[in-house]
Enzyme design. Structure first.
Site, PDB file in Angstrom:
ATOM      1  CB  SER A  39      -0.897  -0.020   1.241  1.00  0.00           C
ATOM      2  OG  SER A  39      -1.963   0.864   1.059  1.00  0.00           O
ATOM      3  CG  ASN A  42       1.712   2.923  -7.396  1.00  0.00           C
ATOM      4  OD1 ASN A  42       0.744   3.385  -6.814  1.00  0.00           O
ATOM      5  ND2 ASN A  42       1.795   1.685  -7.808  1.00  0.00           N
ATOM      6  CB  CYS A  43      -0.168   8.443  -7.826  1.00  0.00           C
ATOM      7  SG  CYS A  43      -1.220   7.064  -8.287  1.00  0.00           S
ATOM      8  CB  THR A 274      -9.440 -15.233 -14.193  1.00  0.00           C
ATOM      9  OG1 THR A 274      -9.522 -16.367 -13.323  1.00  0.00           O
ATOM     10  CG2 THR A 274      -8.744 -14.095 -13.484  1.00  0.00           C
ATOM     11  N   PRO A 277     -13.204 -19.594 -12.142  1.00  0.00           N
ATOM     12  CG  PRO A 277     -15.093 -20.952 -11.993  1.00  0.00           C
ATOM     13  CD  PRO A 277     -13.780 -20.831 -12.681  1.00  0.00           C
ATOM     14  CE1 TYR A 280     -14.606 -13.058  -7.976  1.00  0.00           C
ATOM     15  CE2 TYR A 280     -13.359 -14.830  -6.943  1.00  0.00           C
ATOM     16  CZ  TYR A 280     -14.578 -14.257  -7.283  1.00  0.00           C
ATOM     17  OH  TYR A 280     -15.745 -14.878  -6.954  1.00  0.00           O
ATOM     18  CB  ALA A 281      -7.376 -10.834 -12.456  1.00  0.00           C
ATOM     19  N   GLY A 283      -7.040  -4.468 -11.521  1.00  0.00           N
ATOM     20  CA  GLY A 283      -5.947  -3.503 -11.676  1.00  0.00           C
ATOM     21  C   GLY A 283      -5.348  -3.455 -13.067  1.00  0.00           C
ATOM     22  CG  ASP A 284      -1.949  -0.818 -13.608  1.00  0.00           C
ATOM     23  OD1 ASP A 284      -3.038  -0.225 -13.471  1.00  0.00           O
ATOM     24  OD2 ASP A 284      -0.841  -0.302 -13.348  1.00  0.00           O
TER      25      ASP A 284
HETATM   26  P1  FAD Z   1       0.284  -2.020  -8.480  1.00  0.00           P
HETATM   27  O1  FAD Z   1      -0.209  -0.908  -7.666  1.00  0.00           O
HETATM   28  O2  FAD Z   1       1.444  -1.763  -9.368  1.00  0.00           O
HETATM   29  O3  FAD Z   1       0.616  -3.218  -7.510  1.00  0.00           O
HETATM   30  C1  FAD Z   1       1.063  -4.443  -7.991  1.00  0.00           C
HETATM   31  C2  FAD Z   1       1.993  -5.058  -6.974  1.00  0.00           C
HETATM   32  O4  FAD Z   1       2.041  -6.431  -7.209  1.00  0.00           O
HETATM   33  C3  FAD Z   1       3.429  -4.572  -7.092  1.00  0.00           C
HETATM   34  O5  FAD Z   1       3.857  -3.911  -5.927  1.00  0.00           O
HETATM   35  C4  FAD Z   1       4.234  -5.839  -7.345  1.00  0.00           C
HETATM   36  O6  FAD Z   1       5.465  -5.848  -6.641  1.00  0.00           O
HETATM   37  C5  FAD Z   1       3.319  -6.905  -6.852  1.00  0.00           C
HETATM   38  N1  FAD Z   1       3.520  -8.197  -7.495  1.00  0.00           N
HETATM   39  C6  FAD Z   1       3.531  -8.475  -8.824  1.00  0.00           C
HETATM   40  N2  FAD Z   1       3.736  -9.784  -9.033  1.00  0.00           N
HETATM   41  C7  FAD Z   1       3.865 -10.363  -7.809  1.00  0.00           C
HETATM   42  C8  FAD Z   1       4.118 -11.681  -7.376  1.00  0.00           C
HETATM   43  N3  FAD Z   1       4.270 -12.682  -8.225  1.00  0.00           N
HETATM   44  N4  FAD Z   1       4.192 -11.907  -6.064  1.00  0.00           N
HETATM   45  C9  FAD Z   1       4.033 -10.919  -5.163  1.00  0.00           C
HETATM   46  N5  FAD Z   1       3.818  -9.658  -5.509  1.00  0.00           N
HETATM   47  C10 FAD Z   1       3.733  -9.383  -6.820  1.00  0.00           C
HETATM   48  N6  FAD Z   1      -2.609   6.351 -11.608  1.00  0.00           N
HETATM   49  C11 FAD Z   1      -3.492   7.361 -11.462  1.00  0.00           C
HETATM   50  O7  FAD Z   1      -4.697   7.127 -11.539  1.00  0.00           O
HETATM   51  N7  FAD Z   1      -3.054   8.638 -11.198  1.00  0.00           N
HETATM   52  C12 FAD Z   1      -1.736   8.937 -11.085  1.00  0.00           C
HETATM   53  O8  FAD Z   1      -1.376  10.090 -10.833  1.00  0.00           O
HETATM   54  C13 FAD Z   1      -0.792   7.907 -11.262  1.00  0.00           C
HETATM   55  N8  FAD Z   1       0.531   8.174 -11.181  1.00  0.00           N
HETATM   56  C14 FAD Z   1       1.433   7.148 -11.323  1.00  0.00           C
HETATM   57  C15 FAD Z   1       2.781   7.424 -11.231  1.00  0.00           C
HETATM   58  C16 FAD Z   1       3.703   6.400 -11.381  1.00  0.00           C
HETATM   59  C17 FAD Z   1       5.160   6.710 -11.319  1.00  0.00           C
HETATM   60  C18 FAD Z   1       3.259   5.072 -11.590  1.00  0.00           C
HETATM   61  C19 FAD Z   1       4.242   3.954 -11.730  1.00  0.00           C
HETATM   62  C20 FAD Z   1       1.909   4.785 -11.692  1.00  0.00           C
HETATM   63  C21 FAD Z   1       0.980   5.821 -11.564  1.00  0.00           C
HETATM   64  N9  FAD Z   1      -0.383   5.579 -11.664  1.00  0.00           N
HETATM   65  C22 FAD Z   1      -1.280   6.602 -11.526  1.00  0.00           C
HETATM   66  C23 FAD Z   1      -0.901   4.236 -11.990  1.00  0.00           C
HETATM   67  C24 FAD Z   1      -1.322   3.499 -10.753  1.00  0.00           C
HETATM   68  O9  FAD Z   1      -0.312   3.535  -9.813  1.00  0.00           O
HETATM   69  C25 FAD Z   1      -1.652   2.072 -11.136  1.00  0.00           C
HETATM   70  O10 FAD Z   1      -2.677   2.093 -12.083  1.00  0.00           O
HETATM   71  C26 FAD Z   1      -2.105   1.257  -9.944  1.00  0.00           C
HETATM   72  O11 FAD Z   1      -1.124   1.263  -8.958  1.00  0.00           O
HETATM   73  C27 FAD Z   1      -2.384  -0.171 -10.408  1.00  0.00           C
HETATM   74  O12 FAD Z   1      -2.725  -0.945  -9.301  1.00  0.00           O
HETATM   75  P2  FAD Z   1      -2.431  -2.505  -9.295  1.00  0.00           P
HETATM   76  O13 FAD Z   1      -2.869  -3.003  -7.981  1.00  0.00           O
HETATM   77  O14 FAD Z   1      -2.965  -3.106 -10.514  1.00  0.00           O
HETATM   78  O15 FAD Z   1      -0.845  -2.611  -9.406  1.00  0.00           O
END
Ligand code: FAD
Length: 912
Positions: A39, A42-43, A274, A277, A280-281, A283-284
């Site tokens: 938590s 990253n933004c 996904t 069933p 689930y997935a 985020g990015d």
């Molecule tokens: P993440 O938040 O990236 O989390 C994924 C986590 O999964 C990572 O920490 C990774 O280490 C972990 N992981 C991956 N594989 C494994 C594994 N096999 N085992 C254990 N852990 C694992 N979005 C906005 O809306 N506004 C903004 O201003 C903005 N600014 C950003 C600035 C930067 C520099 C970056 C990099 C991103 C920004 N974003 C912004 C995008 C936003 O941060 C992402 O869209 C969001 O964090 C995606 O959430 P997530 O949970 O999918 O992935």
């Protein structure tokens, strides 16, 4: 007890975990996060690198202890999930601290692994000093590199929001930045014309922008990293940031046999399940549905990741929830500019079969009479069938995100332009207006839908024999005329009813003003009177944005301050011809006086001069000049001495680009004017030394372009300095003009209200030292078209309008025509003095003339004979008039030739 395992503990994963606990107190919840933090923000990373956020722990929103104490959630950092065994419902985990590997069972699994920044396999990609930003450790590496290597120059690759935020933050650290973007625009969430204010903000802050070019390789040199591009550039930097996009981190899902898209995104249904069933997935890493088009798409942003995490938790705990899809709502702040967008862009709609309209407005963020109002440029797209809002974009300094947020919600609810028209929004003077910018967009859209207003897109201006009508005031037109759009008829709105007979009832009329409000009144008036009029949306402010991106060249290259700046190249080429300082050239360019032609490799353009002579300078590239089907000259920007190409009146030449090239074109008359202006200022300062610095820093001295500078000098001698306090209104709209003012020190805001409907004055401009206002004092009839109010205690140089008018109606100079000059020279009564540049002299000159270029005249005046009378000439009569003043000041007998050598009807000499 259900056991839920979550992979990835940041945006989507952490939200999912916390929500799960709130929905189910009994569930056993474990998060695996391979990085050191759960938590984290990253933004905020770009701002941490820029030292705006100073402490690492400010980025950490929660930690494993908080998860344990508050939620009884087992968050294990530095634990990487290595594989998923779907059949036995087990994940294999590696403890990255100890190296131990173990199995962890699950009933339900949530994947939120995010996305990884793309690192293209280019030569030299592993050179130290090339970074991507995803995590806190990545950011710490960048910070240490900056400090250890005393980074002075950086290249940022990618013009999306991470690239732009990084560029800004590096500037905060006094690093010179060049940003390279393969596309012809930055910020893909906006349509290209809407990016103009952003590009200006970047350039104002010294960021070099190389659009339409892509990186081909990196190379470690002795001192730095050499970045090579497809267009043949080499840019040296101490550090490179790669921000060219992200790829879904879906290798685990792939290995587990879950369904993925071609681009590797995890396929999920509306419940975020996904193809398995129990998995689930969010985020990015997932593919989602576009809420407007219903088509699959991806949107790697924090908002959707958080919402999806929450919805997945609800579904897992037995609730009936589905994800609505995304619509691309996003915002980015850059220096003092905010840009935001939601829904579809015109780029997307143009490729679809949707029948849509695009409208523009440039309202203030709050009422103009309350201090500090700033304009917002807005674009709205709606469906012509039912008025449904499809998308909106806005750029400005304040209030931008609030407007886009409201429209985002409207889009989610399927609202129409009628809903925006009727929207009841917050209003008090410091926050908005009784007609909020959103209402204004809704009103324009509703007028169109109801058939009360027709619009003609700027791309169709003047088509089908239409007359273009500009209803702005005289002074506005003098400053920024509509150019290159065919013949433009000018009738100020206030005069329109009395001058209707000047318009053709049989031809369509395309009407414009500055932002669209006056043109709307004009269109309605004309159509009530039986004309066929339509509105060019958003006025000339929108046109300026569209002009910025109207080039059709395959390459778009803008300034790169560190190593290559086309304007600097132009300056090098033109400065021997004129004394133009670089800042003035930049301003000339910004005002559209300097025309720019960008040619892709193999493209050609034929340019024809009008009655005046034009000067062309190659800023970059390789060009063949073709005349009468022959190559007459080859131009190369690497030539040590760039010689400009002249296009004499009515002459045409073709320019063929061997490589991507940029040509600049300027009227010789402008160059002559600026030369003369600086010489006049120098001359005037003999008598009024206090004016030298003031006038040398005056922006747009071209306000005096069409007036003899001899007279201007006399008028300027009579100027007086006045002091005024912040808040003072110096001129008021509707009043009779008296003085013209130049801001010596201070600042002012310009307000205008609709001349017919009145209403609240809107802030239309902001001025600083060097700016001037009140040109209407020079126009015989009419009243002030705007109100100017000081925003700081100021010193102003005031020039009395009546004084000026009296002086220009009585020419003070002593000029002769060609035949008189010829007779006097032939009879030996006068000596001809040429004050042009050496290059011009060698091209052609009047026999018997002696040469002293105007900028050298003052220091070389002793070479002239006081007993001799002189007739001075130049190209078209501007520089010679000022030279005449200088000679007279030094006690010489002189006169100047009214029309210059350009129109000399007798024999000329050419060459050495
Ligand atoms: P993440 O938040 O990236 O989390 C994924 C986590 O999964 C990572 O920490 C990774 O280490 C972990 N992981 C991956 N594989 C494994 C594994 N096999 N085992 C254990 N852990 C694992 N979005 C906005 O809306 N506004 C903004 O201003 C903005 N600014 C950003 C600035 C930067 C520099 C970056 C990099 C991103 C920004 N974003 C912004 C995008 C936003 O941060 C992402 O869209 C969001 O964090 C995606 O959430 P997530 O949970 O999918 O992935």
């Amino acid at each position: 007890m259900t056991k839920i395992v979550i992979i990835g503990g940041v945006a989507g994963g952490a939200s999912c975990a916390a929500r799960l606990r709130r929905q189910d107190e009994a569930a056993q919840i474990t998060i695996f996060e391979k990085g050191p933090f759960v938590s984290f923000a990253n933004c905020g990373l770009p701002y941490y690198i820029g030292n705006v956020i100073t402490q690492e722990d400010e980025l950490l929103l929660a930690d494993p202890i908080l998860f344990e104490e508050r939620f009884r959630i087992d968050a294990r950092v530095r634990h990487e999930v290595k594989s998923i065994d779907r059949e036995n419902k087990i994940v294999t985990v590696c403890n990255l601290k100890s190296g131990e590997t173990y199995d962890e069972p699950y009933d339900q699994l949530v994947l939120s692994p995010g996305a990884t920044p793309i690192r293209p396999p280019l030569p030299g990609i592993d050179t130290p000093g090339i970074f991507t930003i995803r995590s806190v450790p990545d950011s710490n590496q960048v910070k240490s590199w900056i400090e250890m290597h005393h980074v002075d120059r950086a290249v940022v690759i990618g013009g999306g929001f991470i690239g732009l935020e990084m560029a800004e933050n590096l500037v905060h650290r006094d690093i010179k930045v060049n940003l390279i973007e393969r596309d012809r625009q930055i910020m893909p969430a906006l349509d290209r014309e809407m990016t103009k204010p952003v590009v200006e903000a970047l350039e104002k802050n010294g960021i070099g922008l190389l659009l339409g070019d892509s990186v081909t390789s990196f190379e470690q040199t002795e001192r730095d990293i050499k970045v090579s591009t497809e267009a043949g550039r080499s840019i040296h930097a101490d550090m490179v940031i790669l921000a060219i996009g992200v790829a879904p981190d879906s290798s685990l899902a792939r290995e587990a046999g879950l369904e993925l898209t071609d681009r590797g995104h995890i396929v999920v249904n509306a419940k975020l399940q996904t193809s398995d069933p129990d998995i689930y997935a969010v985020g990015d890493a997932v593919q989602v549905t576009h809420a407007i088009t219903g088509q699959p798409c991806v949107l790697p942003l924090a908002g959707p990741a958080n919402r999806q995490g929450r919805i997945a938790a609800d579904v897992i705990s037995g609730r009936e929830r589905t994800f609505r899809g995304v619509q691309g709502t996003s915002v980015c702040g850059l220096f003092d500019v905010t840009l935001a967008a939601t829904g579809m862009t015109e780029k997307q709609l143009a490729g679809s079969d949707v029948d849509y309209s695009a409208i523009y407005a440039h309202p203030n963020d709050h009422v103009g009479y309350y201090p500090g109002a700033t304009p917002i440029s807005m674009k709205l797209l709606f469906d012509n069938r039912d008025g449904r809002v499809l998308g909106a974009q806005a750029v400005g300094k304040k209030g931008v995100e609030r407007r886009i947020d409201v429209i985002a919600m409207a889009i989610q609810k399927g609202a129409t332009v009628y809903d925006l028209e009727e929207a009841e929004l917050c209003y008090a003077p410091q926050y908005g207006a009784a007609k909020d910018p959103i209402n204004i967009l809704g009103m324009i859209g509703s007028n169109i839908m109801r058939g009360d207003l027709r619009i003609t897109p700027w791309g169709d201006i003047g088509k089908e024999g239409a007359v273009v009508l500009d209803v702005r005031s005289y002074s506005e037109i003098a400053i920024s005329p509509i150019v290159d759009k065919g013949e433009v008829k000018h009738i100020p709105l206030n005069e329109l009813r009395d001058r209707l007979e000047e318009l053709n009832r049989d031809a369509p009329i395309h009407v414009s003003c500055a932002v669209g409000a006056r043109a709307n009144n004009a269109v309605r008036l004309l159509n009530h009177r039986g004309f066929n009029a339509s509105l060019l949306p958003g006025g000339t402010l929108t046109l300026a944005c569209l002009n910025y991106c109207s080039d059709d060249g395959s390459r778009t290259t803008r300034a790169a301050p560190v190593h290559f700046d086309p304007l600097v190249a132009l300056h090098e080429a033109v400065s021997p011809l004129s004394g133009l300082p670089l800042w003035l050239l930049q301003e000339i360019k910004a005002n559209g006086i300097l025309k720019e032609y960008r040619l892709g490799q193999g493209e050609s353009i034929t340019l024809k001069a009008s009655a005046i002579t034009d000067i062309l300078v190659l800023a970059n590239g390789e060009i063949d000049v073709i005349e009468l089907d022959q190559i007459s000259r080859h131009l190369s920007s690497t030539e040590s001495k760039r010689r400009p190409v002249k296009l004499s009146s009515h002459e045409s030449k073709t320019f063929y680009a061997r490589t991507p090239s940029t040509l600049y074109r300027i009227d010789q008359e402008f160059l002559d004017f600026f030369d003369s202006w600086f010489a006049m200022v120098e001359n005037l300062s003999q008598e009024r030394p206090d004016l030298k610095e003031i006038l040398s820093g005056m922006r747009r001295p071209s306000v005096f372009l069409n007036v003899p500078l001899t007279n201007v000098q006399e008028a300027l001698k009579r100027t007086r300095l006045v002091e005024a306090k912040a808040g003072e209104v110096i001129i008021r709209q509707g009043e009779k003009p008296d003085n013209f003012y130049l801001i010596v020190e201070g600042a002012a805001d310009v307000y205008q209200s609709d001349p017919i409907e009145g209403g609240e004055p809107q802030l239309v401009n902001h001025m600083e030292s060097g700016d001037h206002f009140g040109e209407d004092a020079f126009i015989i009839e009419g009243t002030r078209s705007a109100t100017v109010k000081l925003t700081r205690d100021s010193r102003l140089l005031a020039l009395d309008g009546d004084d000026f008018k009296r002086l220009i109606s009585k020419p003070l100079d002593d000029h002769v025509d060609h035949s008189t000059a010829k007779i006097q020279v032939d009879q030996g009564l006068r000596q001809l003095l040429d004050v042009r540049y050496e290059e011009e002299w060698y091209e052609e000159r009047i026999p018997g003339a002696i040469l002293i270029p105007l900028p050298e005249l003052r220091v070389r005046i002793n070479e002239l004979d006081k007993n001799q009378g002189y007739i001075i000439y130049c190209h078209a009569g501007k520089r010679s008039a000022v030279a005449d003043m200088i000679l007279k000041n030094h006690g010489f007998k002189s006169a100047w030739m009214l029309e210059g050598i350009r129109d000399w009807p007798y024999v000329v000499e050419k060459g050495l």
